[in-house]
Motif scaffolding. Structure first.
Motif, PDB file in Angstrom:
ATOM      1  N   ASN A  11       7.403  86.814  32.727  1.00 58.97           N
ATOM      2  CA  ASN A  11       8.360  86.006  33.480  1.00 58.97           C
ATOM      3  C   ASN A  11       8.225  84.505  33.217  1.00 58.97           C
ATOM      4  O   ASN A  11       9.220  83.791  33.171  1.00 58.97           O
ATOM      5  CB  ASN A  11       8.209  86.282  34.975  1.00 58.97           C
ATOM      6  N   GLY A  12       6.987  84.031  33.064  1.00 57.48           N
ATOM      7  CA  GLY A  12       6.790  82.604  32.821  1.00 57.48           C
ATOM      8  C   GLY A  12       7.411  82.148  31.520  1.00 57.48           C
ATOM      9  O   GLY A  12       8.159  81.162  31.473  1.00 57.48           O
ATOM     10  N   ARG A  13       7.124  82.882  30.443  1.00 56.85           N
ATOM     11  CA  ARG A  13       7.687  82.494  29.141  1.00 56.85           C
ATOM     12  C   ARG A  13       9.200  82.674  29.115  1.00 56.85           C
ATOM     13  O   ARG A  13       9.910  81.872  28.505  1.00 56.85           O
ATOM     14  CB  ARG A  13       7.021  83.322  28.036  1.00 56.85           C
ATOM     15  N   MET A  14       9.704  83.709  29.769  1.00 59.91           N
ATOM     16  CA  MET A  14      11.154  83.886  29.837  1.00 59.91           C
ATOM     17  C   MET A  14      11.814  82.732  30.587  1.00 59.91           C
ATOM     18  O   MET A  14      12.885  82.255  30.192  1.00 59.91           O
ATOM     19  CB  MET A  14      11.484  85.211  30.517  1.00 59.91           C
ATOM     20  N   SER A  15      11.202  82.266  31.652  1.00 59.76           N
ATOM     21  CA  SER A  15      11.772  81.172  32.438  1.00 59.76           C
ATOM     22  C   SER A  15      11.765  79.875  31.642  1.00 59.76           C
ATOM     23  O   SER A  15      12.745  79.112  31.673  1.00 59.76           O
ATOM     24  CB  SER A  15      10.985  81.002  33.742  1.00 59.76           C
ATOM     25  N   ARG A  16      10.683  79.620  30.930  1.00 57.78           N
ATOM     26  CA  ARG A  16      10.633  78.419  30.097  1.00 57.78           C
ATOM     27  C   ARG A  16      11.626  78.526  28.943  1.00 57.78           C
ATOM     28  O   ARG A  16      12.250  77.531  28.543  1.00 57.78           O
ATOM     29  CB  ARG A  16       9.204  78.205  29.584  1.00 57.78           C
ATOM     30  N   SER A  17      11.800  79.732  28.416  1.00 58.55           N
ATOM     31  CA  SER A  17      12.765  79.935  27.326  1.00 58.55           C
ATOM     32  C   SER A  17      14.198  79.768  27.815  1.00 58.55           C
ATOM     33  O   SER A  17      15.049  79.241  27.089  1.00 58.55           O
ATOM     34  CB  SER A  17      12.593  81.340  26.729  1.00 58.55           C
ATOM     35  N   LEU A  18      14.473  80.216  29.038  1.00 57.60           N
ATOM     36  CA  LEU A  18      15.820  80.026  29.582  1.00 57.60           C
ATOM     37  C   LEU A  18      16.127  78.546  29.734  1.00 57.60           C
ATOM     38  O   LEU A  18      17.250  78.099  29.442  1.00 57.60           O
ATOM     39  CB  LEU A  18      15.945  80.739  30.934  1.00 57.60           C
ATOM     40  N   GLN A  19      15.151  77.780  30.161  1.00 59.74           N
ATOM     41  CA  GLN A  19      15.350  76.333  30.251  1.00 59.74           C
ATOM     42  C   GLN A  19      15.664  75.756  28.872  1.00 59.74           C
ATOM     43  O   GLN A  19      16.581  74.939  28.724  1.00 59.74           O
ATOM     44  CB  GLN A  19      14.099  75.661  30.832  1.00 59.74           C
ATOM     45  N   LEU A  72       7.249  70.898  15.654  1.00 62.69           N
ATOM     46  CA  LEU A  72       7.527  70.859  17.085  1.00 62.69           C
ATOM     47  C   LEU A  72       7.809  72.251  17.632  1.00 62.69           C
ATOM     48  O   LEU A  72       7.405  72.593  18.747  1.00 62.69           O
ATOM     49  CB  LEU A  72       8.703  69.922  17.365  1.00 62.69           C
ATOM     50  N   ALA A  73       8.514  73.072  16.843  1.00 62.40           N
ATOM     51  CA  ALA A  73       8.782  74.449  17.268  1.00 62.40           C
ATOM     52  C   ALA A  73       7.480  75.228  17.392  1.00 62.40           C
ATOM     53  O   ALA A  73       7.268  75.977  18.358  1.00 62.40           O
ATOM     54  CB  ALA A  73       9.724  75.133  16.278  1.00 62.40           C
ATOM     55  N   ALA A  74       6.586  75.060  16.417  1.00 61.78           N
ATOM     56  CA  ALA A  74       5.287  75.738  16.471  1.00 61.78           C
ATOM     57  C   ALA A  74       4.462  75.247  17.653  1.00 61.78           C
ATOM     58  O   ALA A  74       3.775  76.026  18.324  1.00 61.78           O
ATOM     59  CB  ALA A  74       4.528  75.511  15.166  1.00 61.78           C
ATOM     60  N   ASP A  75       4.547  73.955  17.927  1.00 58.86           N
ATOM     61  CA  ASP A  75       3.819  73.373  19.043  1.00 58.86           C
ATOM     62  C   ASP A  75       4.292  73.968  20.370  1.00 58.86           C
ATOM     63  O   ASP A  75       3.484  74.269  21.261  1.00 58.86           O
ATOM     64  CB  ASP A  75       4.027  71.858  19.042  1.00 58.86           C
ATOM     65  N   ALA A  76       5.606  74.157  20.492  1.00 54.81           N
ATOM     66  CA  ALA A  76       6.164  74.733  21.721  1.00 54.81           C
ATOM     67  C   ALA A  76       5.706  76.175  21.916  1.00 54.81           C
ATOM     68  O   ALA A  76       5.342  76.588  23.023  1.00 54.81           O
ATOM     69  CB  ALA A  76       7.686  74.663  21.684  1.00 54.81           C
ATOM     70  N   VAL A  77       5.727  76.964  20.839  1.00 54.61           N
ATOM     71  CA  VAL A  77       5.293  78.364  20.915  1.00 54.61           C
ATOM     72  C   VAL A  77       3.813  78.438  21.285  1.00 54.61           C
ATOM     73  O   VAL A  77       3.413  79.205  22.169  1.00 54.61           O
ATOM     74  CB  VAL A  77       5.552  79.088  19.582  1.00 54.61           C
ATOM     75  N   ALA A  78       2.995  77.629  20.609  1.00 54.23           N
ATOM     76  CA  ALA A  78       1.557  77.638  20.884  1.00 54.23           C
ATOM     77  C   ALA A  78       1.275  77.244  22.326  1.00 54.23           C
ATOM     78  O   ALA A  78       0.451  77.865  23.008  1.00 54.23           O
ATOM     79  CB  ALA A  78       0.839  76.686  19.932  1.00 54.23           C
ATOM     80  N   ALA A  79       1.981  76.220  22.811  1.00 52.79           N
ATOM     81  CA  ALA A  79       1.731  75.724  24.163  1.00 52.79           C
ATOM     82  C   ALA A  79       2.171  76.724  25.222  1.00 52.79           C
ATOM     83  O   ALA A  79       1.438  76.999  26.179  1.00 52.79           O
ATOM     84  CB  ALA A  79       2.455  74.392  24.362  1.00 52.79           C
ATOM     85  N   SER A  80       3.376  77.287  25.070  1.00 50.15           N
ATOM     86  CA  SER A  80       3.875  78.215  26.076  1.00 50.15           C
ATOM     87  C   SER A  80       3.017  79.473  26.127  1.00 50.15           C
ATOM     88  O   SER A  80       2.736  80.003  27.205  1.00 50.15           O
ATOM     89  CB  SER A  80       5.336  78.580  25.794  1.00 50.15           C
ATOM     90  N   ASN A  81       2.582  79.963  24.968  1.00 47.19           N
ATOM     91  CA  ASN A  81       1.692  81.128  24.954  1.00 47.19           C
ATOM     92  C   ASN A  81       0.327  80.805  25.562  1.00 47.19           C
ATOM     93  O   ASN A  81      -0.305  81.653  26.196  1.00 47.19           O
ATOM     94  CB  ASN A  81       1.512  81.638  23.525  1.00 47.19           C
ATOM     95  N   SER A  82      -0.128  79.552  25.359  1.00 50.08           N
ATOM     96  CA  SER A  82      -1.443  79.191  25.887  1.00 50.08           C
ATOM     97  C   SER A  82      -1.456  79.224  27.406  1.00 50.08           C
ATOM     98  O   SER A  82      -2.491  79.513  28.015  1.00 50.08           O
ATOM     99  CB  SER A  82      -1.850  77.798  25.381  1.00 50.08           C
ATOM    100  N   ILE A  83      -0.318  78.939  28.038  1.00 50.08           N
ATOM    101  CA  ILE A  83      -0.232  78.993  29.496  1.00 50.08           C
ATOM    102  C   ILE A  83      -0.531  80.404  29.985  1.00 50.08           C
ATOM    103  O   ILE A  83      -1.091  80.603  31.064  1.00 50.08           O
ATOM    104  CB  ILE A  83       1.162  78.522  29.969  1.00 50.08           C
ATOM    105  N   GLU A  84      -0.166  81.401  29.162  1.00 51.64           N
ATOM    106  CA  GLU A  84      -0.389  82.805  29.530  1.00 51.64           C
ATOM    107  C   GLU A  84      -1.720  83.337  29.015  1.00 51.64           C
ATOM    108  O   GLU A  84      -1.993  84.535  29.123  1.00 51.64           O
ATOM    109  CB  GLU A  84       0.758  83.664  28.982  1.00 51.64           C
TER     110      GLU A  84
END
Length: 378
Positions: free
Chosen positions: A199-207, A45-57
């Protein structure tokens, strides 16, 4: 000035209650099964989150490759840029998750800039500094036309004051539910856009950090980054942000943003629950299979990864079972000789997928598609 946290509607409160119930069930399930398969699912799940958030960018690395990179594998077929971005994000998120139970924790400008350095330090330039507020304008451009500004962030001179206000808000309990505060933190940060990049990844990480600090459920099981990374959801994510306006307009009702996030929380919880149930069932089926086949029960973890993740590498199996290199190699060779696994690649890049004699009922249980429902009535 920051966006005011909206009052939840009766429908919002009903959805939030369902999310709490699902997360409570997941928490009890994780606590009741602290074994190898839950640990493996957390990593997945952690890998899935990293892959997904990076894919947005725009950084495209599969969940499987992210997991291999997180395991320290060097021979992974990804570009140098994607490798750097993946490892930087993974290191930052590992630190974010480690902050969940720090007793004297406080949010601060220093913390946020340090997290940004972890994420963007390898890209640090004078024009786009990492770990410090931007010194010029920043725009979110339209995907189809880079000359068209879909959003213009507040001026650089306003950033220090806005970030000071955000830090104060983060350190003050306003009585809102932690998941609602996490969603609002995301919106505040992504709207201020305090850095030149990331900024996008930082905002998702803050959440995710606020969810981790809540302490109810490990962030791997709660983060919505994987949900946001699905193509259709990514489009809705951008569209929901665009509804806030082309410039920073904090004096507005953001109920739509809250509803969007409640949908994300709800559907991600459904997804994780399906994965949890499937993972547990696969482990039980494989345990029965290896006993009947006269195999050592330790190979269950290797077969489980193949069924659930899609492949297994020697190093991951070795670490999971506490084996020597020779023991892990021998086990995987024996499974391949028995037709349960098939090797792909050579030497250090080698991994194993299911072979012709891999039990079909296990694969069917692991890979049958599931459906998730919308928490709000159409």
């Amino acid at each position: 000035m920051l966006f005011p946290t909206p009052t939840l509607s009766p429908a919002d409160r009903a959805v939030l209650s369902e999310v709490e119930q699902m997360r409570d069930r997941l928490r009890h399930q994780v606590q009741a099964h602290p074994g190898k398969w839950t640990s493996g699912l957390r990593k997945l799940l952690a890998a899935d989150a990293v892959a997904a958030s990076n894919s947005i960018e725009g950084f495209r690395v599969t969940t499987q490759d992210v997991q291999d990179l997180m395991d320290g594998e060097r021979d992974v077929d990804v570009s140098d840029e994607d490798r750097e971005e993946t490892l930087a994000y993974q290191r930052m998120m590992t630190y974010v998750q480690s902050l969940h139970d720090v007793a004297d924790f406080q949010y601060g400008k220093g913390l946020l800039n340090a997290l940004h350095w972890m994420l963007q330090g390898h890209r640090h330039t004078k024009r786009k500094p990492a770990g410090q507020w931007r010194n010029g304008p920043v725009y979110v451009t339209d995907p189809g036309n880079p000359r068209l500004a879909a959003y213009t962030a507040p001026g650089a001179a306003d950033v220090p004051g806005l970030m000071a206000e955000l830090v104060d808000w983060l350190n003050t309990d306003d009585g809102a539910h932690p998941l609602i505060r996490a969603a609002m933190a995301h919106l505040h940060l992504v709207s201020i856009h305090p850095w030149a990049d990331g900024n996008g990844r930082m905002s998702r990480s803050l959440q995710t950090l606020l969810i981790a600090r809540e302490g109810v459920l490990a962030p791997e099981f709660s983060s919505i980054e994987a949900w946001l990374g699905r193509p259709g959801n990514t489009w809705e994510y951008y569209r929901e942000l665009q509804r806030r306006g082309a410039t920073y307009l904090p004096d507005q009702d953001v109920s739509g943003w809250i509803r969007f996030n409640l949908t994300a929380y709800h559907q991600q919880a459904q997804t994780v629950q399906h994965r949890m149930d499937d993972s547990a069932a696969v482990w039980e089926l494989l345990t029965a299979f290896v006993v009947e086949a006269g195999l050592d029960e330790r190979v269950v973890s290797a077969l489980h990864d193949v069924a659930v993740v899609g492949r297994i590498r020697r190093s991951r199996y070795e670490k999971a079972e506490g084996l020597t290199l020779q023991q892990a190699q021998r086990d995987l060779r024996d499974l391949a000789a028995a037709g349960l696994l098939v090797p792909v690649g050579r030497t250090r890049a080698r991994y194993y997928t299911e072979g012709p004699r891999f039990p079909e009922p296990v694969l069917a249980r692991a890979r049958t598609p599931f459906t998730i429902s919308s928490p709000y009535p159409l």
